[in-house]
Scaffold this motif. Structure first.
Motif, short mmCIF file in Angstrom:
data_model
loop_
_atom_site.label_atom_id
_atom_site.label_comp_id
_atom_site.label_asym_id
_atom_site.label_seq_id
_atom_site.Cartn_x
_atom_site.Cartn_y
_atom_site.Cartn_z
N ASN A 1 -3.69 -0.02 -38.13
CA ASN A 1 -3.78 0.78 -39.47
C ASN A 1 -4.04 2.15 -39.29
N VAL A 2 -5.13 2.39 -38.67
CA VAL A 2 -5.37 4.04 -38.71
C VAL A 2 -4.25 4.77 -37.88
N MET B 1 -12.53 3.74 -42.09
CA MET B 1 -13.32 2.46 -41.53
C MET B 1 -12.68 1.84 -40.32
N MET B 2 -13.00 1.55 -39.09
CA MET B 2 -12.36 0.90 -38.10
C MET B 2 -13.43 0.41 -36.97
N ASP B 3 -12.79 -0.71 -36.55
CA ASP B 3 -13.73 -1.30 -35.44
C ASP B 3 -12.87 -1.37 -33.97
N VAL C 1 -13.21 7.72 -37.05
CA VAL C 1 -13.29 6.33 -37.36
C VAL C 1 -14.47 5.74 -36.78
N ASP D 1 -11.17 -4.29 -33.15
CA ASP D 1 -9.98 -5.11 -33.93
C ASP D 1 -8.72 -4.60 -33.74
N GLU D 2 -7.67 -5.18 -33.15
CA GLU D 2 -6.28 -4.46 -33.00
C GLU D 2 -5.68 -3.98 -34.23
N THR E 1 -12.97 8.65 -32.40
CA THR E 1 -13.71 7.31 -32.54
C THR E 1 -15.22 7.48 -32.69
N ARG F 1 -17.24 2.04 -37.59
CA ARG F 1 -17.31 0.64 -38.46
C ARG F 1 -18.25 1.24 -39.62
N ASP G 1 -7.05 -3.40 -37.15
CA ASP G 1 -7.79 -1.76 -37.68
C ASP G 1 -7.06 -0.76 -37.08
N ILE G 2 -6.87 -0.98 -35.46
CA ILE G 2 -6.43 0.19 -34.80
C ILE G 2 -5.06 0.58 -35.17
#
Length: 271
Positions: free
Chosen positions: A62-63, A51-53, A32, A56-57, A8, A34, A59-60
């Protein structure tokens, strides 16, 4: 055999430099952040930027699901995302302080919660949590940053004991002064609160010191972190902590052995 690694906060600095090194060593590296536009070079050399924040659950999820679907496992999680919020306790809005903890602490915890079940099932894994020498000591104007990194230290210690039974290593990385965007973020934070602050004189001195460190030889290159992370990943029994970069070891030594009043005096002498 190459490992599947998730990093991250890899759009710049330590994360990006280390990702490139690990890819060159034959590992499968997912990065990952933003700012996915700043990770295109990682994709061009064989990495997998997404792309991930970290706050943001969805987003997590998905990754992690994407990596498990494609690779079947995650061998290493490096919780590197974070930023430094600077300003006096009196001046910094509590909403900003909460954001500091959302990214530096709760974002790290959320990533860990999503990845650990797969490591536990595999019976192995390594989690690296980026703290700082600031997780062991302190400096004026850095209360919220230091508080978040002290929390990272405590969380990591408890996590290490909990996961030992599942053969999952938990390692704390404690960088010193590293040449990254950290200094510019600090200066930007001061700019927002300077006008009406009663601490302007102290802020000016810290700004001067930050600029001198950036212009001179006051910071180590991110490559020292890349080398440390590589060492951790390749070790069957990594140490619990790796203190790396300019001033990390001496500053933590002074904080540990000199006592509060003497350490306070040394810190304030720099201002």
């Amino acid at each position: 055999m190459g490992k599947v690694i998730l990093i991250t906060g890899a759009s710049s600095g330590m994360g990006k430099e280390t990702a490139k090194k690990l890819i060159s060593e034959g590992h499968t590296v997912y990065t990952v952040a933003r700012r996915i536009d700043q990770m295109q070079d990682i994709g061009q050399i064989g990495g997998h930027p997404i792309m991930m924040d970290v706050t943001d659950e969805a987003d997590i999820d998905n990754v992690v699901n994407t990596i498990i679907r494609k690779e079947g496992r995650i061998d290493v999680l490096w919780n590197n995302a974070g930023f430094g919020l600077y300003g006096s306790v009196e001046d910094v809005p509590l909403d900003e302080a909460r954001k500091q903890f959302e990214v530096n602490v709760f974002g790290m915890a959320a990533m860990t919660q999503k990845v650990v079940p797969y490591m536990r099932k595999a019976g192995q894994g390594t989690i690296i949590n980026t703290s700082s020498m600031g997780g062991k000591m302190y400096f004026p104007m850095g209360a919220w940053y230091h508080a978040s990194k002290h929390a990272v230290e405590g969380l990591s210690d408890c996590l290490r004991l909990e996961l030992k039974q599942f053969n999952i290593n938990v390692v704390v990385l404690e960088p010193g002064f590293i040449a990254t965007e950290f200094g510019s973020v600090l200066l930007d934070g001061f700019a927002k609160i300077r006008k009406d602050s009663a601490y302007r004189q102290m802020m000016n001195k810290i700004e001067d010191g930050t600029r001198k460190a950036a212009e001179g030889n006051g910071s180590s290159k991110p490559a020292v972190i890349a080398n440390a992370v590589t060492k951790i990943i390749n070790s069957k029994k990594p140490k619990t902590r790796y203190r790396v970069g300019k001033f990390a070891k001496p500053m933590v030594w002074m904080r540990t052995y000199l006592g509060d009043k003497l350490f306070d005096k040394i810190v304030m002498s720099q201002l």
